[in-house]
Enzyme design. Structure first.
Site, PDB file in Angstrom:
ATOM      1  N   ARG A  51     -10.009  -8.017   5.462  1.00  0.00           N
ATOM      2  CA  ARG A  51      -9.103  -6.764   4.564  1.00  0.00           C
ATOM      3  C   ARG A  51      -8.237  -7.312   3.534  1.00  0.00           C
ATOM      4  O   ARG A  51      -7.490  -8.198   4.299  1.00  0.00           O
ATOM      5  CB  ARG A  51      -8.545  -5.785   4.948  1.00  0.00           C
ATOM      6  CG  ARG A  51      -7.885  -5.365   3.508  1.00  0.00           C
ATOM      7  CD  ARG A  51      -8.388  -3.496   4.103  1.00  0.00           C
ATOM      8  NE  ARG A  51      -7.091  -2.755   5.054  1.00  0.00           N
ATOM      9  CZ  ARG A  51      -6.608  -2.016   5.782  1.00  0.00           C
ATOM     10  NH1 ARG A  51      -6.162  -0.342   4.677  1.00  0.00           N
ATOM     11  NH2 ARG A  51      -5.914  -1.815   6.505  1.00  0.00           N
TER      12      ARG A  51
ATOM     13  N   HIS B  48      -2.115  -4.240   6.619  1.00  0.00           N
ATOM     14  CA  HIS B  48      -1.759  -3.507   7.651  1.00  0.00           C
ATOM     15  C   HIS B  48      -1.619  -4.862   9.121  1.00  0.00           C
ATOM     16  O   HIS B  48      -0.755  -4.077   9.893  1.00  0.00           O
ATOM     17  CB  HIS B  48      -2.080  -1.873   7.515  1.00  0.00           C
ATOM     18  CG  HIS B  48      -1.401  -1.891   6.409  1.00  0.00           C
ATOM     19  ND1 HIS B  48      -0.279  -1.627   5.946  1.00  0.00           N
ATOM     20  CD2 HIS B  48      -1.992  -0.594   5.963  1.00  0.00           C
ATOM     21  CE1 HIS B  48      -0.568  -1.187   4.650  1.00  0.00           C
ATOM     22  NE2 HIS B  48      -1.690  -0.333   4.769  1.00  0.00           N
TER      23      HIS B  48
ATOM     24  N   GLU C  62      -8.291   4.840  -1.975  1.00  0.00           N
ATOM     25  CA  GLU C  62      -6.734   5.430  -1.563  1.00  0.00           C
ATOM     26  C   GLU C  62      -5.992   6.066  -1.871  1.00  0.00           C
ATOM     27  O   GLU C  62      -4.890   6.134  -1.564  1.00  0.00           O
ATOM     28  CB  GLU C  62      -6.547   4.310  -0.137  1.00  0.00           C
ATOM     29  CG  GLU C  62      -5.965   2.797  -1.306  1.00  0.00           C
ATOM     30  CD  GLU C  62      -6.218   2.077  -0.235  1.00  0.00           C
ATOM     31  OE1 GLU C  62      -5.896   2.164   1.487  1.00  0.00           O
ATOM     32  OE2 GLU C  62      -5.547   1.127  -0.229  1.00  0.00           O
TER      33      GLU C  62
ATOM     34  N   ASP D 113      -3.838   6.835   3.173  1.00  0.00           N
ATOM     35  CA  ASP D 113      -2.974   6.846   1.250  1.00  0.00           C
ATOM     36  C   ASP D 113      -3.344   8.051   0.426  1.00  0.00           C
ATOM     37  O   ASP D 113      -1.949   8.361  -0.466  1.00  0.00           O
ATOM     38  CB  ASP D 113      -2.916   5.592   1.076  1.00  0.00           C
ATOM     39  CG  ASP D 113      -2.092   4.574   1.538  1.00  0.00           C
ATOM     40  OD1 ASP D 113      -0.665   4.798   1.587  1.00  0.00           O
ATOM     41  OD2 ASP D 113      -2.911   2.780   2.043  1.00  0.00           O
TER      42      ASP D 113
END
Length: 255
Positions: A76, A51, A152, A178
């Site tokens: 990530r 993200h 998540e 999430d």
């Protein structure tokens, strides 16, 4: 000249001493902002390719920028793609956080990309990792690098016992936003059901001897997560911290 021995993983060292890890989050695709995080006192810093606005070449540059600081560099990855996992490890990441791991099979796919044969199927070619890590990288990489499967979704929680049974899994990383969405709630507003789920995850991890990390909006909430047993907590993200600090200073001027 002597052999350059593989440097230790600072996160593992803290965990071995029963100390929690405070993680920074680099979502801005910039080497200077990553360096600021590295110099700020975090135990680790994660470059966010999912993200955040960070592409692979910028990940390499950001890893280079933070390599002189006493922090553990992590990435990530955008998705459970073995090729990207391997490339980020080859770039010198000492930890990989993988999003949306919902089943045992998905977890096995992820962790296998983090280990060399016979423990996994990672291809050998540690480019920058050998420069950063040491000449004996191949010998020690499997026991030095960390993998975090993101828990998540409600599906992942339902499959948690099976996911935690994957032999090469080191840790999980909870994405509460999430998680809340898949449970039918708004992100950032953690109803009791979501809070109970967050507690259930860490309790289950402890039973299975798996470490647990979690993303948090601020330092206060990180401390609260440590108090219930989490081993790693992330304080927000660089872009959010910059936004919040800017808005506060502007508010103080205009009010």
């Amino acid at each position: 000249m002597g052999i350059y021995l593989m440097r230790a993983n600072g996160i593992k060292q803290l965990w071995d001493n029963n100390q929690p890890v405070v993680n920074g989050w680099a979502s801005i695709a910039n080497t200077f902002s990553a360096e600021i995080l590295a110099a700020s006192g975090f135990d680790s810093v994660t470059m966010d390719m999912q993200h955040g606005l960070v592409g692979y070449q910028k990940v390499v540059e950001m890893l280079q920028a933070v390599s002189g600081y006493n922090i553990t560099p992590m990435v990530r990855v955008p998705w459970n793609d073995p090729s990207m996992v391997m490339r980020c490890l080859d770039a010198g990441a000492y930890g990989i956080i993988c999003p949306m791991v919902n089943t045992k099979e998905e977890c096995e796919k992820f962790v296998s990309a983090c280990r060399y044969a016979p423990r996994g199927n990672r291809s050998f070619g540690p480019a920058r990792a050998k420069i950063y890590g040491g000449d004996d990288y191949l010998e020690y990489a499997d026991n030095t690098l960390l993998n975090f499967a993101m828990i998540e979704t409600s599906e992942a929680v339902d499959n948690l016992d099976k996911i935690l049974s994957v032999e090469e899994l080191d840790a999980v990383y909870v994405g509460p936003s999430d998680l809340a969405i898949t449970m039918g709630y708004l992100p950032g507003v953690y109803e009791k059901e979501v809070e109970d789920c967050i507690s259930y995850i860490v309790k289950t991890c402890k039973k299975k001897n798996i470490k647990a990390g979690i993303h948090c909006p601020n330092g206060k909430s990180v401390k609260e997560r440590f108090d219930i047993g989490y081993n790693l907590g992330t304080i927000s993200a660089d872009s959010t911290l910059l936004t919040q600090a800017s808005k506060k200073e502007i508010f103080d001027v205009k009010n």
